[in-house]
Motif scaffolding. Structure first.
Motif, PDB file in Angstrom:
ATOM      1  N   ALA A  14     -38.978  12.161  17.309  1.00  0.00           N
ATOM      2  CA  ALA A  14     -39.126  11.809  18.719  1.00  0.00           C
ATOM      3  C   ALA A  14     -38.263  10.592  19.043  1.00  0.00           C
ATOM      4  O   ALA A  14     -38.199   9.648  18.262  1.00  0.00           O
ATOM      5  N   GLY A  15     -37.576  10.682  20.177  1.00  0.00           N
ATOM      6  CA  GLY A  15     -36.657   9.626  20.573  1.00  0.00           C
ATOM      7  C   GLY A  15     -35.236   9.866  20.142  1.00  0.00           C
ATOM      8  O   GLY A  15     -34.316   9.169  20.585  1.00  0.00           O
ATOM      9  N   GLY A  16     -35.042  10.844  19.280  1.00  0.00           N
ATOM     10  CA  GLY A  16     -33.717  11.151  18.768  1.00  0.00           C
ATOM     11  C   GLY A  16     -32.920  12.046  19.708  1.00  0.00           C
ATOM     12  O   GLY A  16     -33.351  12.363  20.822  1.00  0.00           O
ATOM     13  N   SER A  17     -31.754  12.453  19.215  1.00  0.00           N
ATOM     14  CA  SER A  17     -30.833  13.245  20.016  1.00  0.00           C
ATOM     15  C   SER A  17     -30.311  14.441  19.225  1.00  0.00           C
ATOM     16  O   SER A  17     -30.250  14.404  17.992  1.00  0.00           O
ATOM     17  N   LEU A  18     -29.952  15.465  19.950  1.00  0.00           N
ATOM     18  CA  LEU A  18     -29.283  16.644  19.392  1.00  0.00           C
ATOM     19  C   LEU A  18     -28.294  17.161  20.419  1.00  0.00           C
ATOM     20  O   LEU A  18     -28.484  16.967  21.626  1.00  0.00           O
ATOM     21  N   ILE A  19     -27.273  17.842  19.925  1.00  0.00           N
ATOM     22  CA  ILE A  19     -26.334  18.526  20.813  1.00  0.00           C
ATOM     23  C   ILE A  19     -26.335  20.006  20.454  1.00  0.00           C
ATOM     24  O   ILE A  19     -26.069  20.367  19.305  1.00  0.00           O
ATOM     25  N   LEU A  20     -26.633  20.829  21.424  1.00  0.00           N
ATOM     26  CA  LEU A  20     -26.547  22.277  21.248  1.00  0.00           C
ATOM     27  C   LEU A  20     -25.210  22.767  21.802  1.00  0.00           C
ATOM     28  O   LEU A  20     -24.726  22.264  22.814  1.00  0.00           O
ATOM     29  N   SER A  21     -24.663  23.753  21.130  1.00  0.00           N
ATOM     30  CA  SER A  21     -23.424  24.367  21.569  1.00  0.00           C
ATOM     31  C   SER A  21     -23.626  25.865  21.724  1.00  0.00           C
ATOM     32  O   SER A  21     -24.428  26.469  21.020  1.00  0.00           O
ATOM     33  N   CYS A  22     -22.869  26.434  22.629  1.00  0.00           N
ATOM     34  CA  CYS A  22     -22.903  27.887  22.832  1.00  0.00           C
ATOM     35  C   CYS A  22     -21.486  28.359  23.089  1.00  0.00           C
ATOM     36  O   CYS A  22     -20.806  27.842  23.984  1.00  0.00           O
ATOM     37  N   ALA A  23     -21.063  29.333  22.319  1.00  0.00           N
ATOM     38  CA  ALA A  23     -19.734  29.901  22.493  1.00  0.00           C
ATOM     39  C   ALA A  23     -19.857  31.384  22.762  1.00  0.00           C
ATOM     40  O   ALA A  23     -20.591  32.092  22.063  1.00  0.00           O
ATOM     41  N   ALA A  24     -19.151  31.835  23.761  1.00  0.00           N
ATOM     42  CA  ALA A  24     -19.156  33.247  24.115  1.00  0.00           C
ATOM     43  C   ALA A  24     -17.898  33.909  23.604  1.00  0.00           C
ATOM     44  O   ALA A  24     -16.810  33.329  23.647  1.00  0.00           O
ATOM     45  N   SER A  25     -18.043  35.098  23.114  1.00  0.00           N
ATOM     46  CA  SER A  25     -16.894  35.855  22.633  1.00  0.00           C
ATOM     47  C   SER A  25     -16.943  37.265  23.175  1.00  0.00           C
ATOM     48  O   SER A  25     -17.999  37.759  23.568  1.00  0.00           O
ATOM     49  N   GLY A  26     -15.779  37.913  23.168  1.00  0.00           N
ATOM     50  CA  GLY A  26     -15.698  39.262  23.702  1.00  0.00           C
ATOM     51  C   GLY A  26     -14.569  39.348  24.699  1.00  0.00           C
ATOM     52  O   GLY A  26     -14.453  38.480  25.561  1.00  0.00           O
ATOM     53  N   ARG A  27     -13.759  40.373  24.579  1.00  0.00           N
ATOM     54  CA  ARG A  27     -12.560  40.489  25.407  1.00  0.00           C
ATOM     55  C   ARG A  27     -12.885  40.508  26.886  1.00  0.00           C
ATOM     56  O   ARG A  27     -12.110  40.043  27.710  1.00  0.00           O
ATOM     57  N   THR A  28     -14.022  41.095  27.236  1.00  0.00           N
ATOM     58  CA  THR A  28     -14.329  41.279  28.649  1.00  0.00           C
ATOM     59  C   THR A  28     -15.212  40.175  29.223  1.00  0.00           C
ATOM     60  O   THR A  28     -15.625  40.243  30.370  1.00  0.00           O
ATOM     61  N   PHE A  29     -15.478  39.146  28.431  1.00  0.00           N
ATOM     62  CA  PHE A  29     -16.429  38.152  28.908  1.00  0.00           C
ATOM     63  C   PHE A  29     -15.848  37.274  29.989  1.00  0.00           C
ATOM     64  O   PHE A  29     -14.741  36.760  29.857  1.00  0.00           O
ATOM     65  N   SER A  30     -16.598  37.104  31.028  1.00  0.00           N
ATOM     66  CA  SER A  30     -16.366  36.079  32.033  1.00  0.00           C
ATOM     67  C   SER A  30     -17.714  35.785  32.670  1.00  0.00           C
ATOM     68  O   SER A  30     -18.609  36.629  32.657  1.00  0.00           O
ATOM     69  N   THR A  78     -17.471  28.056  26.776  1.00  0.00           N
ATOM     70  CA  THR A  78     -18.388  27.269  25.973  1.00  0.00           C
ATOM     71  C   THR A  78     -19.260  26.390  26.873  1.00  0.00           C
ATOM     72  O   THR A  78     -18.843  25.970  27.952  1.00  0.00           O
ATOM     73  N   VAL A  79     -20.446  26.121  26.402  1.00  0.00           N
ATOM     74  CA  VAL A  79     -21.360  25.237  27.109  1.00  0.00           C
ATOM     75  C   VAL A  79     -22.128  24.421  26.078  1.00  0.00           C
ATOM     76  O   VAL A  79     -22.393  24.897  24.964  1.00  0.00           O
ATOM     77  N   TYR A  80     -22.446  23.195  26.456  1.00  0.00           N
ATOM     78  CA  TYR A  80     -23.143  22.283  25.563  1.00  0.00           C
ATOM     79  C   TYR A  80     -24.380  21.730  26.262  1.00  0.00           C
ATOM     80  O   TYR A  80     -24.443  21.651  27.477  1.00  0.00           O
ATOM     81  N   LEU A  81     -25.320  21.320  25.435  1.00  0.00           N
ATOM     82  CA  LEU A  81     -26.499  20.654  25.956  1.00  0.00           C
ATOM     83  C   LEU A  81     -26.749  19.413  25.113  1.00  0.00           C
ATOM     84  O   LEU A  81     -27.151  19.522  23.946  1.00  0.00           O
ATOM     85  N   GLN A  82     -26.479  18.267  25.690  1.00  0.00           N
ATOM     86  CA  GLN A  82     -26.755  16.995  25.042  1.00  0.00           C
ATOM     87  C   GLN A  82     -28.205  16.629  25.344  1.00  0.00           C
ATOM     88  O   GLN A  82     -28.578  16.489  26.511  1.00  0.00           O
ATOM     89  N   MET A  83     -28.996  16.485  24.302  1.00  0.00           N
ATOM     90  CA  MET A  83     -30.420  16.209  24.473  1.00  0.00           C
ATOM     91  C   MET A  83     -30.742  14.835  23.893  1.00  0.00           C
ATOM     92  O   MET A  83     -30.584  14.623  22.683  1.00  0.00           O
ATOM     93  N   ASN A  84     -31.140  13.935  24.755  1.00  0.00           N
ATOM     94  CA  ASN A  84     -31.493  12.577  24.344  1.00  0.00           C
ATOM     95  C   ASN A  84     -32.980  12.317  24.586  1.00  0.00           C
ATOM     96  O   ASN A  84     -33.631  13.051  25.330  1.00  0.00           O
ATOM     97  N   SER A  85     -33.471  11.278  23.971  1.00  0.00           N
ATOM     98  CA  SER A  85     -34.876  10.872  24.143  1.00  0.00           C
ATOM     99  C   SER A  85     -35.810  12.061  23.965  1.00  0.00           C
ATOM    100  O   SER A  85     -36.709  12.293  24.785  1.00  0.00           O
ATOM    101  N   LEU A  86     -35.591  12.793  22.912  1.00  0.00           N
ATOM    102  CA  LEU A  86     -36.355  14.013  22.685  1.00  0.00           C
ATOM    103  C   LEU A  86     -37.835  13.713  22.459  1.00  0.00           C
ATOM    104  O   LEU A  86     -38.196  12.686  21.867  1.00  0.00           O
ATOM    105  N   LYS A  87     -38.663  14.619  22.940  1.00  0.00           N
ATOM    106  CA  LYS A  87     -40.115  14.503  22.841  1.00  0.00           C
ATOM    107  C   LYS A  87     -40.655  15.696  22.067  1.00  0.00           C
ATOM    108  O   LYS A  87     -40.031  16.770  22.067  1.00  0.00           O
ATOM    109  N   PRO A  88     -41.819  15.567  21.470  1.00  0.00           N
ATOM    110  CA  PRO A  88     -42.412  16.719  20.767  1.00  0.00           C
ATOM    111  C   PRO A  88     -42.550  17.950  21.673  1.00  0.00           C
ATOM    112  O   PRO A  88     -42.397  19.082  21.197  1.00  0.00           O
ATOM    113  N   GLU A  89     -42.777  17.735  22.949  1.00  0.00           N
ATOM    114  CA  GLU A  89     -42.912  18.876  23.861  1.00  0.00           C
ATOM    115  C   GLU A  89     -41.588  19.579  24.148  1.00  0.00           C
ATOM    116  O   GLU A  89     -41.568  20.613  24.824  1.00  0.00           O
TER     117      GLU A  89
END
Length: 127
Positions: A14-30, A78-89
């Motif tokens: 609790a109180g820590g940080s994480l960064i999530l990443s998401c990458a999309a692939s596929g010729r037809t993706f938009s 690509t999309v990222y989610l920077q998560m700070n001040s994390l809580k158990p919930e």
């Protein structure tokens, strides 16, 4: 075939940080928007954050506003989610999602408006 692949989940105190990443692939993706949802044990999946590529506006649930930051690169699918001040919930499986149709403000938090989904990444916050 389009795939969304999340990474970056894990165990943090609790109180820590994480960064999530998401990458999309596929010729037809938009996409018109990419975002994050989460599902905690025994609860329904809920909206967390989205970035709308058409105007680069970002949207957050009240529970994460001020603590999480979404960012990304439409050209790189690509999309990222920077998560700070994390809580158990905040403990949940976090899912990346992408919309292939134009998103209006009323659509942003609605899961049904997101066509592509990742498999999810577990985030566990210990107290």
């Amino acid at each position: 075939q389009v795939q969304l692949v999340e990474s970056g989940g894990g165990l943090v105190q609790a109180g820590g940080s994480l960064i999530l990443s998401c990458a999309a692939s596929g010729r037809t993706f938009s996409s018109y928007a990419m975002g994050w949802f989460r599902q905690a044990p025994g609860k329904e999946r809920e909206f967390v954050a989205t970035i709308n590529w058409s105007d680069t506006n970002t949207y957050y649930s009240d529970s994460v506003k001020g603590r999480f930051t979404i960012s990304g690169d439409n050209a790189k699918n690509t999309v990222y989610l920077q998560m700070n001040s994390l809580k158990p919930e905040d403990t949940a499986v976090y899912y990346c999602a992408a919309a292939r149709t134009k998103m209006y403000y009323s659509d942003i938090r609605r899961q049904i408006k997101y066509y592509y989904w990742g498999q999810g990444t577990q985030v566990t916050v210990s107290s």
